[in-house]
Write a protein that holds these residues in place. Structure first.
Motif, short mmCIF file in Angstrom:
data_model
loop_
_atom_site.label_atom_id
_atom_site.label_comp_id
_atom_site.label_asym_id
_atom_site.label_seq_id
_atom_site.Cartn_x
_atom_site.Cartn_y
_atom_site.Cartn_z
N ALA A 1 -17.46 -10.55 -16.13
CA ALA A 1 -18.80 -10.12 -16.50
C ALA A 1 -18.73 -8.68 -16.93
CB ALA A 1 -19.80 -10.25 -15.37
N VAL A 2 -19.29 -8.38 -18.08
CA VAL A 2 -19.36 -7.01 -18.55
C VAL A 2 -20.72 -6.83 -19.19
CG1 VAL A 2 -18.44 -5.30 -20.15
CG2 VAL A 2 -16.89 -6.85 -19.02
N GLN B 1 -33.22 -3.91 -16.84
CA GLN B 1 -32.97 -5.17 -17.50
C GLN B 1 -34.01 -6.19 -17.06
OE1 GLN B 1 -28.86 -6.25 -16.71
NE2 GLN B 1 -28.31 -5.58 -18.75
N ASP B 2 -34.53 -6.95 -18.00
CA ASP B 2 -35.48 -8.01 -17.70
C ASP B 2 -34.69 -9.29 -17.47
OD1 ASP B 2 -37.50 -9.79 -17.46
OD2 ASP B 2 -38.18 -9.66 -19.55
N ASP B 3 -34.56 -9.67 -16.20
CA ASP B 3 -33.77 -10.86 -15.87
C ASP B 3 -34.61 -12.12 -15.83
OD1 ASP B 3 -31.34 -9.58 -15.75
OD2 ASP B 3 -31.52 -9.09 -13.63
N SER B 4 -35.88 -12.02 -16.13
CA SER B 4 -36.71 -13.22 -16.16
C SER B 4 -36.41 -14.02 -17.42
CB SER B 4 -38.19 -12.84 -16.12
OG SER B 4 -38.54 -12.10 -17.27
N SER C 1 -17.58 -1.01 -18.91
CA SER C 1 -18.47 -1.04 -17.76
C SER C 1 -19.76 -0.38 -18.19
CB SER C 1 -17.85 -0.31 -16.56
OG SER C 1 -17.59 1.05 -16.90
N SER C 2 -20.74 -0.36 -17.30
CA SER C 2 -22.05 0.17 -17.66
C SER C 2 -22.45 1.35 -16.80
CB SER C 2 -23.12 -0.93 -17.53
OG SER C 2 -24.42 -0.40 -17.77
N SER D 1 -22.94 -5.82 -25.05
CA SER D 1 -24.35 -5.92 -25.43
C SER D 1 -25.29 -5.94 -24.22
CB SER D 1 -24.58 -7.19 -26.26
OG SER D 1 -24.48 -8.34 -25.43
N GLY D 2 -24.73 -6.11 -23.01
CA GLY D 2 -25.56 -6.12 -21.82
C GLY D 2 -25.73 -7.47 -21.19
N VAL D 3 -25.05 -8.49 -21.70
CA VAL D 3 -25.17 -9.83 -21.13
C VAL D 3 -24.31 -9.94 -19.87
CG1 VAL D 3 -25.62 -10.80 -23.41
CG2 VAL D 3 -23.28 -10.80 -22.51
#
Length: 402
Positions: A3-4, A13-16, A243-244, A37-39
Motif C-alpha cells: 500500500a502506498v 482523505q474522504d474514505d466514504s 510514502s506520504s 496518487s493517494g490510493v
C-alpha cells in the motif's frame, strides 16, 4: 506491505464510498504513479494492481488516462465479511476464530516458554503506543545464554489487517519447539542458530482492526491518525515519493524516522545485537500480505546495486530470493519492481546493519479482494506450512557470508 499513498500534507482523505479497483497490464512505473496518487494498494500480481480509492481519486486517475475498473464497494465487502457485531472488544468475526487475538497469542507464547524452557525464552523488545508488550521469542539450544552463533530474526504484523502473518510467526515458534529433538533439520538449526521471533509488531492496530468482531481494514498503528510502520524506518525515510507526509494517508511515514514506538523498539533490539562491533543477526524475514511475492532491497530505488550494495551482494539477494520462491511457489523480485517505497524495514536492515533482509507477501496471489487480507481461518494451516522449507532455508543462510 502492499500500500502506498501520497496525499497533500494536511489534507484529509474522504474514505466514504470507497470502491475497489483494478488496473491491468501495469509496469513498475505505472504502479508507482498509481500508488503516489493517494490510493490504498491492496495487492499486485501478474501486472494487475488492486486498490481502494474514493471517487475523487478514481476520477483523477481516469483523467490521467489510466484505465481502471471498479470491481466492488469496500464498505459492502467489509460488511459481508463480518456481518455480526459481537460484544467482546477483542474477538475475530464469527467463523474466523482460528486466528489468535493478542490475548490468545500471549497465552500461547507463555505456555510454549513454560513447556520448552530449555530452548525458549520469552521477553519483549518494548511496548506499543497503547502499552502492549511487543513479544520477543528466542529459540536456541541454550536459550538463556548469548552464544556465539548466527542469529536470524522473523517479524510479523507490521500492518494491522494482515493477521495471517501473525499466524505465520506463531507457526515458526511452534514448529521449532514442538519438533525439536524429533525433526533432524529443526534440531540442527536450533542447535546451531539463535532464532528470534516477534509475532506482532503492531498489536494495537491488529486489536483495533477486529474490535467488536468486525473487520475495519485498518493498516497503521494507533498513534494519532496512525503511522504506517513500514514507512517509518530510518534509512532513506521519506526520500523518494514512496510514502506520504499526510497523517490521513494509509502510508503516512510519521513526522520523523522512528517516531512510532513500535519501529523504535524493534530497531533498538536489532542495534542491541551488535556485539563487539559485529551485528549478530545475519538474516531477517518480514511477513506481509498479500500477493505471494518474495521481495528484497532496495525499495527506494530501481537500481540493483549502489554505494551500499555491491553487485555481488545484489546477486546474493536475488539468488536467495529465488531459492525461497522455488520452495513456496511465490514470485521473486526486487521490492522496487512493484513500485517505489521508502522508509521500509528491509532497506534499513541491509543499509544500516548488513542483514540479509527480505519480505514475504503471503497468500493469496491476487484477485483476493477483502479475503486477501482476511482469508478464512481454514487457510491458516496450509498457507503457513507452505513456508516451512523457506524458513529453514533462511535460518540456514544466516550462517553463510558473501
Amino acid at each position: 506491505m502492499l500500500a502506498v499513498s501520497v496525499a497533500p500534507a494536511g489534507a484529509a482523505q474522504d474514505d466514504s464510498d470507497r470502491g475497489l479497483y483494478e488496473v491491468r497490464g501495469t509496469d513498475s512505473a505505472q504502479r508507482t504513479e498509481i500508488a503516489r496518487s493517494g490510493v490504498d494498494v491492496w495487492g499486485t500480481h501478474d501486472g494487475v494492481m488492486t486498490f481502494a480509492a474514493n471517487p475523487a481519486q478514481a476520477q483523477a486517475l481516469r483523467e490521467r488516462g489510466i484505465a481502471l475498473e471498479q470491481i466492488a464497494d469496500v464498505e459492502e465487502l467489509l460488511a459481508e465479511r463480518s456481518p455480526d457485531v459481537v460484544a467482546s472488544a477483542d474477538e475475530f468475526p464469527a467463523g474466523d476464530e482460528g486466528y489468535h487475538t493478542y490475548g490468545e497469542l500471549t497465552e500461547v507464547l507463555r505456555n510454549t516458554a513454560d513447556e520448552h524452557g530449555e530452548i525458549v525464552s520469552l521477553s519483549d523488545v518494548g511496548s506499543s503506543y497503547e502499552g502492549r508488550s511487543l513479544h520477543l521469542v528466542k529459540i536456541s539450544d541454550n536459550a538463556g545464554q548469548d552464544e556465539d552463533e548466527p542469529e536470524v530474526l522473523f517479524t510479523c504484523n507490521q500492518h494491522a489487517r494482515e493477521h495471517l502473518t501473525t499466524e505465520m510467526c506463531l507457526r515458526i515458534v511452534e514448529r521449532f519447539t514442538d519438533e525439536y529433538g524429533s525433526d533432524p533439520t529443526v534440531t540442527e538449526l536450533v542447535d546451531t542458530r539463535e532464532i528470534y521471533v516477534i509475532p506482532t509488531v503492531n498489536p494495537d492496530g491488529a486489536e483495533y482492526d477486529i474490535e467488536n468482531g468486525r473487520y475495519k481494514g485498518w493498516r497503521k498503528n494507533r498513534q494519532g491518525n496512525g503511522t504506517d510502520l513500514n514507512r517509518n524506518w530510518g534509512y532513506q525515510w521519506g526520500c523518494c515519493g514512496g510514502s506520504s507526509g499526510s497523517p490521513y494517508s494509509e502510508t503516512y511515514r510519521g513526522p520523523s524516522a522512528f517516531s512510532a514506538p513500535e519501529t523504535r523498539a524493534v530497531a533498538s533490539f536489532v542495534e542491541s545485537r551488535v556485539v563487539g562491533g559485529t551485528q549478530q543477526i545475519k538474516a531477517h524475514l518480514d511477513f506481509h500480505s498479500y500477493s505471494e511475492l518474495v521481495l528484497w532491497p532496495y525499495g527506494y530505488t530501481y537500481d540493483d546495486a549502489n554505494d551500499t550494495m555491491t553487485p555481488e551482494e545484489a546477486r546474493r539477494f536475488q539468488e536467495v530470493g529465488e531459492r525461497l520462491a522455488a520452495s513456496n511457489g511465490y514470485t521473486p523480485q526486487q521490492s522496487s519492481d512493484l513500485y517505489i517505497t521508502d522508509g521500509s524495514i528491509n532497506d534499513w536492515m541491509w543499509a544500516e546493519h548488513d542483514i540479509l533482509s527480505l519480505t514475504f507477501e503471503m497468500y493469496p496471489a491476487g484477485g483476493g479482494g477483502l479475503d486477501g487480507f482476511y482469508p478464512p481461518d481454514e487457510r491458516i494451516e496450509p498457507e503457513t506450512q507452505r513456508n516451512d522449507e523457506a524458513v529453514e532455508i533462511l535460518v540456514a543462510e544466516a550462517g553463510n557470508q558473501v
